[in-house]
Write a protein that holds these residues in place. Structure first.
Motif, PDB file in Angstrom:
ATOM      1  N   HIS A 185       0.832  -1.205   0.000  1.00 55.35           N
ATOM      2  CA  HIS A 185       0.000   0.000   0.000  1.00 55.35           C
ATOM      3  C   HIS A 185       0.871   1.261   0.000  1.00 55.35           C
ATOM      4  O   HIS A 185       0.608   2.215  -0.741  1.00 55.35           O
ATOM      5  N   LEU A 186       1.911   1.255   0.824  1.00 56.63           N
ATOM      6  CA  LEU A 186       2.826   2.401   0.878  1.00 56.63           C
ATOM      7  C   LEU A 186       3.504   2.626  -0.478  1.00 56.63           C
ATOM      8  O   LEU A 186       3.618   3.761  -0.940  1.00 56.63           O
ATOM      9  N   VAL A 207       1.037   4.245  -2.840  1.00 54.58           N
ATOM     10  CA  VAL A 207       0.838   5.658  -2.487  1.00 54.58           C
ATOM     11  C   VAL A 207       2.044   6.495  -2.912  1.00 54.58           C
ATOM     12  O   VAL A 207       1.884   7.582  -3.482  1.00 54.58           O
ATOM     13  N   ASP A 246      -4.098   7.028  -0.366  1.00 54.25           N
ATOM     14  CA  ASP A 246      -3.656   7.267   1.007  1.00 54.25           C
ATOM     15  C   ASP A 246      -4.875   7.723   1.811  1.00 54.25           C
ATOM     16  O   ASP A 246      -5.094   8.909   2.032  1.00 54.25           O
ATOM     17  N   SER A 282      -4.601   9.986   4.961  1.00 54.29           N
ATOM     18  CA  SER A 282      -4.205  11.382   4.754  1.00 54.29           C
ATOM     19  C   SER A 282      -5.404  12.241   4.362  1.00 54.29           C
ATOM     20  O   SER A 282      -5.366  13.460   4.506  1.00 54.29           O
ATOM     21  N   ARG A 288       0.570   7.458  10.707  1.00 52.81           N
ATOM     22  CA  ARG A 288      -0.495   6.875   9.865  1.00 52.81           C
ATOM     23  C   ARG A 288      -0.110   5.483   9.384  1.00 52.81           C
ATOM     24  O   ARG A 288      -0.929   4.565   9.407  1.00 52.81           O
ATOM     25  N   TRP A 289       1.128   5.304   8.956  1.00 56.40           N
ATOM     26  CA  TRP A 289       1.550   4.006   8.433  1.00 56.40           C
ATOM     27  C   TRP A 289       1.766   2.997   9.545  1.00 56.40           C
ATOM     28  O   TRP A 289       1.481   1.805   9.375  1.00 56.40           O
TER      29      TRP A 289
END
Length: 193
Positions: free
Chosen positions: A33-34, A37, A44, A47, A138-139
């Motif tokens: 996912h990171l 993004v 994201d 965010s 967040r992550w």
């Protein structure tokens, strides 16, 4: 079809026997996912939420994952209180793997709750040069949540057969008539006298 069924069964057995797979899976999901993004600038989700919305999500998640940890205690109690042949066989054959799985489940819930509380503490209004903390929070939160959900799936996979075995043991022990209950004429109150 038999080959697919055997493959799924062996994959499930491997998953049950290797607790680290949950950690690897969670890392791959969040890492993927990171990467998406960072490369596309899209998806994201956290965010897009305001600071207050994220903080509310962190605190609510800390409560929910704590409840998941408590729910694992119900599964432990079910096995501990079981008296039938199936549960006794389960206790003798798989006591250590079950104990390790349950320990990993409630420890993951505790870890995810602490991660959510940590994120609540560091995801605050940006100070000068402090934009990295909310990003990392967040992550980290997403990883804790995915890890806890993965452990919850493990809990469900373990809990269902145990409940089913316990219910079958109970049903078989109830074979034959039981004497009827005799009501107490003084219940629910005592005679005034």
């Amino acid at each position: 079809m038999k080959h697919v069924k055997a493959l799924v069964s062996s994959a499930g057995d491997y998953w049950f026997d290797h607790l680290w797979v949950d950690l690897l899976f969670s890392g791959l999901v969040v890492g993927g996912h990171l990467t998406i993004v960072m490369l596309s600038g899209r998806l994201d989700v956290l965010s897009l939420a305001s600071l207050d919305e994220r903080r509310g999500l962190y605190s609510a998640s800390a409560v929910v994952v704590s409840l998941i940890g408590a729910f694992s205690g119900v599964a432990i109690g079910q096995v501990a209180s079981g008296k039938g042949a199936r549960i006794r066989a389960l206790k003798s054959a798989a006591a250590k793997p079950l104990a390790n799985s349950w320990r990993s489940i409630y420890l993951a819930a505790i870890l995810a709750a602490f991660m959510a509380l940590f994120c609540l503490a560091v995801d605050v209004k940006a100070r000068e040069g402090g934009a990295a903390a909310p990003f990392v929070a967040r992550w980290l939160f997403e990883f804790g949540l995915v890890y806890c959900v993965t452990k919850f799936v493990r809990l469900m996979a373990l809990f269902h057969p145990i409940i089913e075995s316990s219910a079958k043991d109970d049903a078989e022990s109830d074979v034959g008539p039981k004497p009827a209950l005799v009501p107490n004429p003084n219940w629910p109150g005592r005679r005034a006298g």
